[in-house]
Design a protein around this motif. Structure first.
Motif, PDB file in Angstrom:
ATOM      1  N   ARG A 179       1.882  -2.701   9.012  1.00  0.00           N
ATOM      2  CA  ARG A 179       3.485  -3.070   8.617  1.00  0.00           C
ATOM      3  C   ARG A 179       3.310  -3.885   7.282  1.00  0.00           C
ATOM      4  NH1 ARG A 179       8.415  -2.524   9.614  1.00  0.00           N
ATOM      5  NH2 ARG A 179       9.152  -2.783  11.829  1.00  0.00           N
ATOM      6  N   ASN A 245      16.198  -1.281  14.738  1.00  0.00           N
ATOM      7  CA  ASN A 245      16.445  -2.284  15.638  1.00  0.00           C
ATOM      8  C   ASN A 245      17.830  -2.296  16.301  1.00  0.00           C
ATOM      9  OD1 ASN A 245      14.336  -4.049  14.789  1.00  0.00           O
ATOM     10  ND2 ASN A 245      15.303  -5.344  13.251  1.00  0.00           N
ATOM     11  N   GLY A 304       9.794  -6.568  10.918  1.00  0.00           N
ATOM     12  CA  GLY A 304      10.711  -5.815  10.410  1.00  0.00           C
ATOM     13  C   GLY A 304      11.592  -6.510   9.384  1.00  0.00           C
TER      14      GLY A 304
HETATM   15 MG    MG Z   1      12.366  -4.185  13.936  1.00  0.00          MG
END
Ligand code: MG
Ligand code: ATP
Length: 340
Positions: A179, A245, A304
């Motif tokens: 990430r 999401n 995120g």
């Molecule tokens: Mg996420």
């Protein structure tokens, strides 16, 4: 040169005597005058009538607004002049003949940071502290497991369990590292003028390639003329994170509405509304914290939104989330808009 020749002459005589670097810009965005200190503080030769944006790219990049060099505002700038790093506070003042920009050198960098830059630094510091904390947990678990295995070398059942434990913790560290790696790779700062609708459509197309979004109905109503100055890879990462999401919250079935508005002349705000369960009120203030996740272990790193927020802040914008009155969550991404 302009409709106020006398005023221009009076102003240049006045600015010539002031103790700060000053530049005058006409309505067409051309430099019409630089005082002696501005010429001295610049490596380039004096070139009146040159476009302000190409003559002073660092100043132009730091300013906002439709015609930034003609919009009254202040900004912090750090630039290099003949090997010397200058920290300056610049201010633009409107005049009947265009605008005047005054650059005042600051004694130290901290004094020149604007609110957006300070918010970004604070958020980066928070992120680094979070990363250290999150990596410490699996490392401690691996360390304990290794010690346990060393103390019991001849227990095969314990060995299997211990190795599975180590593999799980390594996987967690790898997903955090992947990430963060995506984030740092995307920060090459290759910014360009982008059509917002095209960028969003590209992110939607990427989303549709994913298996989990087959039952998602995407309704996109974006103004085709909206232009933003942004890194295409980074911006797409922001939209992909928010869309993913939403798809996860709707468990792969529902609707995603994407529209934009102009809260004021300087910004465009993109609203992304889903038909999922919404966000618990107690979670709302924590959404953009690094490593905040409500997903089961192994399903989400909680990076995120923190990374997306970082990217948007670095572009001079902001992000927020809210629950909609008619249900579902809505994420708002605000970015400085460029006039077409
Ligand atoms: Mg996420
Ligand atoms: N559209 C949404 N509806 C409901 N909750 C949401 C929505 N978007 C985000 N959230 C909540 O915000 C949390 C943080 O999101 P974020 O994207 O930062 O991490 P994550 O999705 O959990 O992990 P990762 O993005 O690394 O896969 C999520 O765990 C979820 O609880």
């Amino acid at each position: 040169m302009n409709t106020f020749p006398d005023l221009h002459g009076i102003l240049t005589a006045f600015f010539g005597g002031l103790p700060w670097p000053i530049v005058l810009v006409n309505e067409r965005g051309q430099v019409t005058y630089m005082n002696r200190l501005m010429q001295a503080a610049d490596a380039l030769p004096n070139s009146p009538e040159a476009p302000f944006a190409s003559r002073f790219p660092e100043y132009a990049a730091a300013l906002g607004g439709e015609t930034p060099w003609l919009t009254a505002q202040t900004a912090a700038v750090i630039r290099n002049v003949e090997g010397r790093t200058l920290s300056e506070q610049i201010s633009v003042h409107c005049l009947p003949i265009g605008a005047c920009l005054i650059a005042i050198e600051q004694p130290d960098t901290a004094a020149t940071l604007g609110d957006a830059q300070l918010a970004r630094l604070a958020s980066l510091g928070f992120m680094v502290a979070g990363v250290c904390h999150e990596l410490a947990n699996p490392l401690t678990a691996i360390n304990s497991t290794v010690q346990l295995l060393r103390a019991n070398p001849a227990a095969p059942a314990l060995l299997d369990k211990g190795l599975a434990n180590i593999a799980g913790n390594v996987e967690r560290m790898l997903s955090i590292s992947r990430r963060l790696n995506d984030f740092s790779r995307a920060s090459d700062d290759a910014r360009a003028l982008l059509n917002l609708r095209t960028t969003v459509n590209d992110a939607v197309a990427l989303l549709k390639h994913g298996n989990s979004s087959n039952e998602i109905n995407v309704v996109c109503a974006l103004d085709d003329t909206t232009i933003v100055h942004a890194d295409p890879g980074q911006l797409q990462q922001v939209f992909c994170n928010v869309f993913t999401n939403a798809v996860q919250a709707m468990h792969g079935s529902g609707s995603l509405y994407i529209c934009d508005s102009r809260p004021d002349g300087r910004y465009v705000e993109i609203a992304i509304h889903d038909t999922g369960p919404g966000i618990a009120e107690s979670d709302l203030p924590r959404l953009f914290e690094p490593f905040f996740t409500t997903k089961p272990p192994g399903a989400g790193t909680g990076l995120g939104l923190a990374i997306s927020n970082e990217i948007v802040l670095a572009h001079g914008g902001s992000m927020r989330a809210a629950n909609e009155a008619n249900g579902g969550a809505c994420f708002y991404i605000r970015l400085p808009a460029v006039s077409p």
